[in-house]
Design an enzyme around this catalytic site. Sequence first.
Site, mmCIF file in Angstrom:
data_model
loop_
_atom_site.group_PDB
_atom_site.id
_atom_site.type_symbol
_atom_site.label_atom_id
_atom_site.label_comp_id
_atom_site.label_asym_id
_atom_site.label_seq_id
_atom_site.Cartn_x
_atom_site.Cartn_y
_atom_site.Cartn_z
ATOM 1 N N GLY A 45 0.908 -1.403 -0.074
ATOM 2 C CA GLY A 45 0.040 -0.002 -0.005
ATOM 3 C C GLY A 45 0.748 1.226 0.003
ATOM 4 O O GLY A 45 1.932 1.310 0.354
ATOM 5 N N GLN A 50 3.590 10.098 0.704
ATOM 6 C CA GLN A 50 4.633 9.220 0.818
ATOM 7 C C GLN A 50 5.632 9.432 -0.217
ATOM 8 O O GLN A 50 6.801 9.197 -0.289
ATOM 9 C CB GLN A 50 4.524 7.788 1.045
ATOM 10 C CG GLN A 50 4.117 7.433 2.373
ATOM 11 C CD GLN A 50 3.937 5.848 2.540
ATOM 12 O OE1 GLN A 50 3.015 5.328 2.194
ATOM 13 N NE2 GLN A 50 4.763 5.382 3.017
ATOM 14 N N HIS A 141 -3.483 1.807 8.096
ATOM 15 C CA HIS A 141 -2.091 2.199 8.143
ATOM 16 C C HIS A 141 -2.002 3.492 7.221
ATOM 17 O O HIS A 141 -1.519 4.451 7.370
ATOM 18 C CB HIS A 141 -1.123 1.045 7.654
ATOM 19 C CG HIS A 141 0.257 1.471 7.630
ATOM 20 N ND1 HIS A 141 1.420 1.055 8.680
ATOM 21 C CD2 HIS A 141 0.996 2.308 7.016
ATOM 22 C CE1 HIS A 141 2.291 1.686 8.197
ATOM 23 N NE2 HIS A 141 2.314 2.280 7.012
ATOM 24 N N HIS A 145 -1.550 7.555 7.341
ATOM 25 C CA HIS A 145 -0.927 8.300 6.687
ATOM 26 C C HIS A 145 -1.242 9.706 5.826
ATOM 27 O O HIS A 145 -0.876 10.747 6.025
ATOM 28 C CB HIS A 145 -0.130 7.680 5.502
ATOM 29 C CG HIS A 145 1.062 6.898 5.666
ATOM 30 N ND1 HIS A 145 2.225 7.447 6.421
ATOM 31 C CD2 HIS A 145 1.313 5.558 5.464
ATOM 32 C CE1 HIS A 145 3.193 6.486 6.434
ATOM 33 N NE2 HIS A 145 2.813 5.378 5.922
HETATM 34 CO CO CO Z 1 3.483 3.421 5.724
#
Ligand code: CO
Length: 179
Positions: A45, A50, A141, A145
């Site tokens: 993922g 990110q 998760h 983020h």
């Molecule tokens: Co992460």
Amino acid sequence: MEYRIRTWPDKILKEPTKEVDFFDDRLKEYIDKMWEFMYKEEGVGLAANQIGIPYQILVIDTTIREKKSEEETENPVKMVLINPKIVEKEGQVMSTEGCLSFPGVQITIPRYKRVKVVGKNEKGEDVVIESSEFLSIVLQHEIDHLNGIPFINYLSPLKRKLVLDKYLKSLKEAEYQTG
Ligand code: CO
């Protein structure tokens, strides 16, 4: 924009991302880049921030992961999720996780066992996802983020300090190695 994997303590990982209201070529470019980085880095993922994109976009592919136990019954999925929100959550499990934004760090933290998520697909259509087992953990998760919440936040302050000190030290050592 130059895309690259952002690692902690990059400040883009600490800020909530913005809602997507454009379902066009720009969104498509973001999504293509996210798949590219996710597969290159062998993640299951990836959240947009990110790789430096400050919007609420996730890509997830659990088909590339081998089942960890016979008890897993969930079907693997590949999906893009825009503006995802957890609307229901239930139960608790301990989850051992790594993160592309914290290279080398693996920690065990509490997660909800099941979550229901609403959002949109890349065409802007509403989607609802009921998840349990592995997908539920990945969704939690990655949605964290997008909200600027790193997984280390679920550790106690003392444990978090230990993990972070070790991680930051390993970054320094890597710097010396590469000159
Ligand atoms: Co992460």
